[in-house]
Design an enzyme around this catalytic site. Sequence first.
Site, PDB file in Angstrom:
ATOM      1  N   HIS A  23      13.542  62.148  23.669  1.00 38.84           N
ATOM      2  CA  HIS A  23      13.366  61.461  24.958  1.00 38.84           C
ATOM      3  C   HIS A  23      12.652  60.126  24.738  1.00 38.84           C
ATOM      4  O   HIS A  23      11.638  59.849  25.386  1.00 38.84           O
ATOM      5  CB  HIS A  23      12.569  62.318  25.957  1.00 38.84           C
ATOM      6  CG  HIS A  23      13.376  63.429  26.562  1.00 38.84           C
ATOM      7  ND1 HIS A  23      12.800  64.544  27.139  1.00 38.84           N
ATOM      8  CD2 HIS A  23      14.711  63.593  26.695  1.00 38.84           C
ATOM      9  CE1 HIS A  23      13.756  65.344  27.581  1.00 38.84           C
ATOM     10  NE2 HIS A  23      14.918  64.792  27.331  1.00 38.84           N
ATOM     11  N   HIS A  79      26.249  69.243  31.229  1.00 45.73           N
ATOM     12  CA  HIS A  79      25.130  68.336  31.560  1.00 45.73           C
ATOM     13  C   HIS A  79      25.421  67.017  30.856  1.00 45.73           C
ATOM     14  O   HIS A  79      25.904  67.013  29.725  1.00 45.73           O
ATOM     15  CB  HIS A  79      23.868  69.004  31.019  1.00 45.73           C
ATOM     16  CG  HIS A  79      22.600  68.226  31.045  1.00 45.73           C
ATOM     17  ND1 HIS A  79      22.225  67.418  32.082  1.00 45.73           N
ATOM     18  CD2 HIS A  79      21.571  68.195  30.139  1.00 45.73           C
ATOM     19  CE1 HIS A  79      21.018  66.903  31.807  1.00 45.73           C
ATOM     20  NE2 HIS A  79      20.607  67.353  30.637  1.00 45.73           N
ATOM     21  N   GLU A  81      23.306  64.512  29.961  1.00 50.69           N
ATOM     22  CA  GLU A  81      22.306  63.806  29.161  1.00 50.69           C
ATOM     23  C   GLU A  81      22.880  63.590  27.752  1.00 50.69           C
ATOM     24  O   GLU A  81      23.613  64.430  27.216  1.00 50.69           O
ATOM     25  CB  GLU A  81      20.980  64.576  29.118  1.00 50.69           C
ATOM     26  CG  GLU A  81      19.822  63.684  28.687  1.00 50.69           C
ATOM     27  CD  GLU A  81      18.433  64.263  28.956  1.00 50.69           C
ATOM     28  OE1 GLU A  81      18.323  65.405  29.421  1.00 50.69           O
ATOM     29  OE2 GLU A  81      17.448  63.545  28.673  1.00 50.69           O
ATOM     30  N   ASP A  83      22.163  63.771  24.725  1.00 51.52           N
ATOM     31  CA  ASP A  83      22.095  64.681  23.572  1.00 51.52           C
ATOM     32  C   ASP A  83      23.194  65.739  23.604  1.00 51.52           C
ATOM     33  O   ASP A  83      23.444  66.390  22.593  1.00 51.52           O
ATOM     34  CB  ASP A  83      20.704  65.339  23.449  1.00 51.52           C
ATOM     35  CG  ASP A  83      20.183  65.932  24.734  1.00 51.52           C
ATOM     36  OD1 ASP A  83      20.498  65.397  25.810  1.00 51.52           O
ATOM     37  OD2 ASP A  83      19.448  66.933  24.669  1.00 51.52           O
ATOM     38  N   HIS A 145      17.721  70.949  34.026  1.00 48.03           N
ATOM     39  CA  HIS A 145      16.673  70.164  34.612  1.00 48.03           C
ATOM     40  C   HIS A 145      17.151  68.857  35.251  1.00 48.03           C
ATOM     41  O   HIS A 145      16.314  68.039  35.641  1.00 48.03           O
ATOM     42  CB  HIS A 145      15.630  69.857  33.522  1.00 48.03           C
ATOM     43  CG  HIS A 145      16.153  68.942  32.442  1.00 48.03           C
ATOM     44  ND1 HIS A 145      15.511  67.757  32.166  1.00 48.03           N
ATOM     45  CD2 HIS A 145      17.216  68.991  31.627  1.00 48.03           C
ATOM     46  CE1 HIS A 145      16.167  67.134  31.183  1.00 48.03           C
ATOM     47  NE2 HIS A 145      17.205  67.876  30.850  1.00 48.03           N
ATOM     48  N   ASP A 164      20.406  73.296  28.655  1.00 48.80           N
ATOM     49  CA  ASP A 164      18.998  73.113  28.276  1.00 48.80           C
ATOM     50  C   ASP A 164      18.125  74.345  28.578  1.00 48.80           C
ATOM     51  O   ASP A 164      17.141  74.602  27.878  1.00 48.80           O
ATOM     52  CB  ASP A 164      18.404  71.907  29.011  1.00 48.80           C
ATOM     53  CG  ASP A 164      18.828  70.590  28.384  1.00 48.80           C
ATOM     54  OD1 ASP A 164      18.902  70.500  27.152  1.00 48.80           O
ATOM     55  OD2 ASP A 164      19.080  69.637  29.143  1.00 48.80           O
ATOM     56  N   TYR A 192       8.844  73.781  25.434  1.00 49.52           N
ATOM     57  CA  TYR A 192      10.010  73.216  26.117  1.00 49.52           C
ATOM     58  C   TYR A 192       9.881  73.417  27.628  1.00 49.52           C
ATOM     59  O   TYR A 192      10.064  72.491  28.420  1.00 49.52           O
ATOM     60  CB  TYR A 192      11.256  73.931  25.576  1.00 49.52           C
ATOM     61  CG  TYR A 192      12.567  73.277  25.873  1.00 49.52           C
ATOM     62  CD1 TYR A 192      13.178  72.463  24.927  1.00 49.52           C
ATOM     63  CD2 TYR A 192      13.221  73.482  27.074  1.00 49.52           C
ATOM     64  CE1 TYR A 192      14.401  71.871  25.181  1.00 49.52           C
ATOM     65  CE2 TYR A 192      14.442  72.904  27.340  1.00 49.52           C
ATOM     66  CZ  TYR A 192      15.025  72.090  26.390  1.00 49.52           C
ATOM     67  OH  TYR A 192      16.237  71.502  26.642  1.00 49.52           O
ATOM     68  N   HIS A 225      19.974  73.845  22.805  1.00 49.63           N
ATOM     69  CA  HIS A 225      19.019  73.474  21.739  1.00 49.63           C
ATOM     70  C   HIS A 225      18.446  74.757  21.136  1.00 49.63           C
ATOM     71  O   HIS A 225      18.079  75.682  21.861  1.00 49.63           O
ATOM     72  CB  HIS A 225      17.828  72.682  22.291  1.00 49.63           C
ATOM     73  CG  HIS A 225      18.163  71.350  22.848  1.00 49.63           C
ATOM     74  ND1 HIS A 225      18.573  70.288  22.089  1.00 49.63           N
ATOM     75  CD2 HIS A 225      18.131  70.901  24.126  1.00 49.63           C
ATOM     76  CE1 HIS A 225      18.775  69.235  22.859  1.00 49.63           C
ATOM     77  NE2 HIS A 225      18.524  69.577  24.101  1.00 49.63           N
TER      78      HIS A 225
END
Length: 396
Positions: A23, A79, A81, A83, A145, A164, A192, A225
Amino acid sequence: MSFQVKNNVKWVGQSDPELKSFHGGELSTPRGSTYNSYLIEEEKTVLIDTVWSPYQDDFLKNLKKDVALDKIDYIVANHAESDHSGALPSLMKEIPNVPIYCSRAGLSSIKGHYHKDWDLRPVKTGDRIGLGTKELIFIEAPMLHWPDSMFTYLTGDNILFSNDAFGQHFSSEDFFNDKVDQETLMHEALKYYANILTPFSVMVRQKIKEFSLLGLPLDIIAPSHGMIWREKPTQIVEKYLEWANDYQEDQITIIYGTMWHGTERMAEKIAEGIQSKFKKTKVKTFSILENDKNELMVEIFRSKAVLVGSPTVNKGILSSVAAILEEIKGLGFKNKKAGVFGAYGWSGEANKQMEETLRMGGFEIVEDGIKAQWNPDEFALAKCREFGEKFAQTLQ
Ligand code: FEO
């Protein structure tokens, strides 16, 4: 590399053991991370999520060893994001017409990231696509999230691809929860949660309840992850329920910044005072500069109360303390008490400012803060010990 998760499901992601922060450097990852992508080869072939863009070339090269890309029927983007979606541009160059299933909020976030006319197909909770004898069921998970976050469930194998949620920044040659050190695994899962999911605890509780009502059997939780939960996968769900329920242990955490050790000595005496009243309570004291910010959030997450110390400098708070307070405020901890302290020379505004920020972060200030002018002497330190005792009494 790839490996079998169960039957016709393979992990085709990327390990990143050298990753030290995430991040944009905001989140420490001393144990590295993994970007978990999964390939399902039933009558239909599905790719669930991809990897972070720096690894997109390796990802495609490895994926081609497992499957001819033109065999992929569907992509699921749980998602947007980077990553998890970062390899989409390279992948979609090769298979531009393959539909991408995403949540309704994913339409905007995927478009917002990549600005491409891909065949995005929004789904809502309960929507299904058939893969032959098995099906995928989609479950929107907004704010777990991001607004676009979504889970995908594979019937028959009973695998929840949770993105996530239930993940950890933890890289290991062993990819399953039963193969790694349990204490490390649970610490990384908690870190996390504390640093990423705390603000969304209400949604976590609701989502777990909603998922339970679907009555879907759960053999594996495959997050995006870290380790895959195949042994007692519900253990992490139970932990999430505990953590999402205004979690606290019998712990009080003191964090401070200091310039010439005055505020540090105050912290030590306050800790002594608290411990004298609460013999069994864990009282932990940390210098902000000498400790990892994200580990400090874990300590605060565990605590029933927190004390924050800063000397006054330029009519305010030390910048290192202000940064931590901003993080604390943003995470929106619930049901925690707080107090402040600090040394000062001639004005002493820091306490008031720290109290204001803590209140904005949802903390209850249970005792007016304590100040010590110049270099705290024995008398001032005795007052700090008394302050610690009084602070402890307010928690009884
Ligand atoms: Fe692992 Fe929200 O990305």
